[in-house]
Design a protein around this motif. Structure first.
Motif, PDB file in Angstrom:
ATOM      1  N   LEU A 128       0.858  -1.082  -0.104  1.00  0.00           N
ATOM      2  CA  LEU A 128       0.221   0.120  -0.074  1.00  0.00           C
ATOM      3  C   LEU A 128       0.914   1.139  -0.020  1.00  0.00           C
ATOM      4  O   LEU A 128       1.751   1.290   1.036  1.00  0.00           O
ATOM      5  CB  LEU A 128      -0.977   0.129   1.147  1.00  0.00           C
ATOM      6  N   GLN A 129       0.502   2.366  -0.888  1.00  0.00           N
ATOM      7  CA  GLN A 129       1.327   3.375  -0.955  1.00  0.00           C
ATOM      8  C   GLN A 129       0.447   4.602  -0.383  1.00  0.00           C
ATOM      9  O   GLN A 129       0.661   5.646  -0.956  1.00  0.00           O
ATOM     10  CB  GLN A 129       1.629   3.665  -2.525  1.00  0.00           C
ATOM     11  N   PHE A 130      -0.277   4.285   0.587  1.00  0.00           N
ATOM     12  CA  PHE A 130      -0.855   5.656   1.236  1.00  0.00           C
ATOM     13  C   PHE A 130      -0.784   5.343   2.675  1.00  0.00           C
ATOM     14  O   PHE A 130      -0.525   4.256   3.253  1.00  0.00           O
ATOM     15  CB  PHE A 130      -2.371   5.628   0.720  1.00  0.00           C
ATOM     16  N   GLU A 131      -1.284   6.239   3.469  1.00  0.00           N
ATOM     17  CA  GLU A 131      -0.912   6.429   4.791  1.00  0.00           C
ATOM     18  C   GLU A 131      -1.999   5.424   5.415  1.00  0.00           C
ATOM     19  O   GLU A 131      -3.350   5.334   5.205  1.00  0.00           O
ATOM     20  CB  GLU A 131      -1.489   7.712   5.568  1.00  0.00           C
ATOM     21  N   VAL A 132      -1.679   4.242   6.426  1.00  0.00           N
ATOM     22  CA  VAL A 132      -2.428   3.430   7.062  1.00  0.00           C
ATOM     23  C   VAL A 132      -2.012   3.738   8.753  1.00  0.00           C
ATOM     24  O   VAL A 132      -0.971   3.451   8.896  1.00  0.00           O
ATOM     25  CB  VAL A 132      -2.068   1.958   6.632  1.00  0.00           C
ATOM     26  N   LEU A 133      -3.030   4.167   9.261  1.00  0.00           N
ATOM     27  CA  LEU A 133      -2.879   4.305  10.686  1.00  0.00           C
ATOM     28  C   LEU A 133      -3.498   3.411  11.685  1.00  0.00           C
ATOM     29  O   LEU A 133      -4.902   3.101  11.363  1.00  0.00           O
ATOM     30  CB  LEU A 133      -3.340   5.751  10.931  1.00  0.00           C
ATOM     31  N   SER A 134      -2.868   3.080  12.840  1.00  0.00           N
ATOM     32  CA  SER A 134      -3.568   2.409  13.748  1.00  0.00           C
ATOM     33  C   SER A 134      -4.314   3.227  14.843  1.00  0.00           C
ATOM     34  O   SER A 134      -3.855   3.933  15.412  1.00  0.00           O
ATOM     35  CB  SER A 134      -2.341   1.555  14.494  1.00  0.00           C
ATOM     36  N   ASP A 135      -5.736   2.959  14.714  1.00  0.00           N
ATOM     37  CA  ASP A 135      -6.496   3.752  15.599  1.00  0.00           C
ATOM     38  C   ASP A 135      -6.930   2.858  16.651  1.00  0.00           C
ATOM     39  O   ASP A 135      -7.812   2.330  16.982  1.00  0.00           O
ATOM     40  CB  ASP A 135      -7.708   4.002  14.945  1.00  0.00           C
ATOM     41  N   VAL A 136      -5.807   2.709  17.825  1.00  0.00           N
ATOM     42  CA  VAL A 136      -5.663   1.644  18.672  1.00  0.00           C
ATOM     43  C   VAL A 136      -7.050   2.135  19.578  1.00  0.00           C
ATOM     44  O   VAL A 136      -7.061   3.428  20.217  1.00  0.00           O
ATOM     45  CB  VAL A 136      -4.399   1.462  19.533  1.00  0.00           C
ATOM     46  N   GLY A 137      -7.832   0.959  20.007  1.00  0.00           N
ATOM     47  CA  GLY A 137      -8.977   1.520  20.954  1.00  0.00           C
ATOM     48  C   GLY A 137     -10.101   2.188  20.174  1.00  0.00           C
ATOM     49  O   GLY A 137     -11.107   2.473  20.881  1.00  0.00           O
ATOM     50  N   ASN A 138      -9.872   2.356  18.894  1.00  0.00           N
ATOM     51  CA  ASN A 138     -11.078   3.229  18.179  1.00  0.00           C
ATOM     52  C   ASN A 138     -11.314   4.415  18.559  1.00  0.00           C
ATOM     53  O   ASN A 138     -12.490   4.989  18.529  1.00  0.00           O
ATOM     54  CB  ASN A 138     -12.209   2.054  18.046  1.00  0.00           C
ATOM     55  N   GLU A 139     -10.193   5.131  19.187  1.00  0.00           N
ATOM     56  CA  GLU A 139     -10.384   6.321  19.588  1.00  0.00           C
ATOM     57  C   GLU A 139     -11.064   7.432  18.658  1.00  0.00           C
ATOM     58  O   GLU A 139     -11.894   8.314  18.775  1.00  0.00           O
ATOM     59  CB  GLU A 139      -9.163   7.063  20.262  1.00  0.00           C
ATOM     60  N   ILE A 140     -10.266   7.345  17.416  1.00  0.00           N
ATOM     61  CA  ILE A 140     -10.912   8.285  16.282  1.00  0.00           C
ATOM     62  C   ILE A 140     -11.931   7.903  15.953  1.00  0.00           C
ATOM     63  O   ILE A 140     -12.914   8.789  15.477  1.00  0.00           O
ATOM     64  CB  ILE A 140      -9.825   8.451  15.248  1.00  0.00           C
ATOM     65  N   ALA A 141     -12.147   6.511  15.581  1.00  0.00           N
ATOM     66  CA  ALA A 141     -13.636   5.966  14.979  1.00  0.00           C
ATOM     67  C   ALA A 141     -14.633   6.500  15.926  1.00  0.00           C
ATOM     68  O   ALA A 141     -15.866   6.822  15.464  1.00  0.00           O
ATOM     69  CB  ALA A 141     -13.515   4.622  14.895  1.00  0.00           C
ATOM     70  N   ARG A 142     -14.268   6.343  17.282  1.00  0.00           N
ATOM     71  CA  ARG A 142     -15.491   6.929  18.209  1.00  0.00           C
ATOM     72  C   ARG A 142     -15.967   8.301  18.244  1.00  0.00           C
ATOM     73  O   ARG A 142     -17.011   8.714  17.981  1.00  0.00           O
ATOM     74  CB  ARG A 142     -14.895   6.668  19.689  1.00  0.00           C
ATOM     75  N   SER A 143     -14.889   9.078  17.704  1.00  0.00           N
ATOM     76  CA  SER A 143     -15.107  10.745  17.656  1.00  0.00           C
ATOM     77  C   SER A 143     -16.002  10.893  16.402  1.00  0.00           C
ATOM     78  O   SER A 143     -16.599  11.838  16.221  1.00  0.00           O
ATOM     79  CB  SER A 143     -13.748  11.456  17.491  1.00  0.00           C
ATOM     80  N   TYR A 144     -16.073   9.844  15.461  1.00  0.00           N
ATOM     81  CA  TYR A 144     -16.699   9.895  14.166  1.00  0.00           C
ATOM     82  C   TYR A 144     -18.074   9.222  14.395  1.00  0.00           C
ATOM     83  O   TYR A 144     -18.791   9.107  13.428  1.00  0.00           O
ATOM     84  CB  TYR A 144     -15.907   9.399  12.979  1.00  0.00           C
ATOM     85  N   GLY A 145     -18.318   8.494  15.553  1.00  0.00           N
ATOM     86  CA  GLY A 145     -19.640   8.103  15.788  1.00  0.00           C
ATOM     87  C   GLY A 145     -19.739   6.593  15.166  1.00  0.00           C
ATOM     88  O   GLY A 145     -20.952   6.215  14.822  1.00  0.00           O
ATOM     89  N   ILE A 146     -18.574   5.952  14.831  1.00  0.00           N
ATOM     90  CA  ILE A 146     -18.825   4.839  13.848  1.00  0.00           C
ATOM     91  C   ILE A 146     -18.555   3.666  14.509  1.00  0.00           C
ATOM     92  O   ILE A 146     -18.471   2.362  13.836  1.00  0.00           O
ATOM     93  CB  ILE A 146     -17.906   4.835  12.641  1.00  0.00           C
ATOM     94  N   VAL A 147     -18.453   3.295  15.944  1.00  0.00           N
ATOM     95  CA  VAL A 147     -17.638   2.525  16.554  1.00  0.00           C
ATOM     96  C   VAL A 147     -19.258   1.419  17.224  1.00  0.00           C
ATOM     97  O   VAL A 147     -20.129   1.996  17.583  1.00  0.00           O
ATOM     98  CB  VAL A 147     -17.173   2.876  17.913  1.00  0.00           C
ATOM     99  N   PHE A 148     -19.026   0.246  16.995  1.00  0.00           N
ATOM    100  CA  PHE A 148     -20.034  -0.595  17.473  1.00  0.00           C
ATOM    101  C   PHE A 148     -19.449  -1.796  18.238  1.00  0.00           C
ATOM    102  O   PHE A 148     -18.288  -2.221  18.130  1.00  0.00           O
ATOM    103  CB  PHE A 148     -21.055  -1.094  16.392  1.00  0.00           C
TER     104      PHE A 148
END
Length: 215
Positions: A128-148
């Motif tokens: 992959l030639q693009f940024e792949v970031l580890s969102d450990v604990g889904n912190e960023i995903a939680r700020s976007y409201g997409i965690v289940f």
């Protein structure tokens, strides 16, 4: 080029043909539980401001969303993990579409709840030639409201088949929707793909077409 949708549909058909009835029943109920959880209502929508974030990439270098937005739009997408065949197909198709994103003034950033060594493995395997970031604990995903939270039966199968806890480094059994957003230079969400069914994804070529129409 074959569409991502057709590849995902083919994978889904293969699963329906070969999986045992118990697993099919559990997974179907699992998707329904995501839909019923209310996560689609909580998720950030078009017109809302995208929460800024800073995460380290696979090489330990900090990546800041607002820094990328100074250079142009951002296609922001989540994948569940390198263990997910639908995610791997999506990442491959996104990689092929990167030139289209770049030509229309956009960068691609992918987030995953996987631990950094697992996401690094995904980057290397998929080249992959693009940024792949580890969102450990889904912190960023939680700020976007997409965690289940996964249904218990689904979590049990995931643990038995590939050891989900070792991928994410916790036992929360939480995952993000396989969501995709396009964020403009002002930090506003101008496109959103949200679905409770992880087998459905934003079509990469459609993202390029949207970017082209919204230069």
């Amino acid at each position: 080029m074959e569409s991502l949708k057709s590849k995902l549909e083919e994978k889904k058909a293969d699963f329906e043909l070969n999986a045992n009835n118990h697993i099919k029943t559990v997974f179907k109920a699992g998707i329904a539980s995501v839909r019923e959880s209310g996560v689609l209502d909580k998720a950030k929508k078009v017109g809302e401001i995208a929460p800024d974030f800073e995460l380290n990439n696979a090489l330990g270098k900090p990546v800041v969303l607002s820094d990328y937005l100074k250079k142009g739009k951002v296609v922001l997408t989540w994948y569940r993990g390198g263990w997910c065949p639908y995610c791997n197909m999506t990442l491959q198709q996104l990689q092929r579409e990167v030139p289209g994103f770049n030509a229309n003034g956009a960068s691609l950033i992918a987030l995953t709840p996987e631990l950094p060594d697992k996401s690094m493995s995904t980057v290397e395997k998929q080249n992959l030639q693009f940024e792949v970031l580890s969102d450990v604990g889904n912190e960023i995903a939680r700020s976007y409201g997409i965690v289940f939270k996964l249904a218990d039966d689904v979590a049990e199968i995931y643990d038995a088949s590939f050891g989900m806890r070792t991928y994410n480094g916790d036992d929360s059994y939480e995952l993000p929707l396989a969501a995709t957003y396009i964020i403009n230079e002002d930090g506003k969400i101008i496109y959103a793909f949200l679905d409770a069914d992880h087998r459905k994804r934003a079509e990469p070529s459609d993202l390029t077409a949207f970017l082209k129409e919204n230069l």
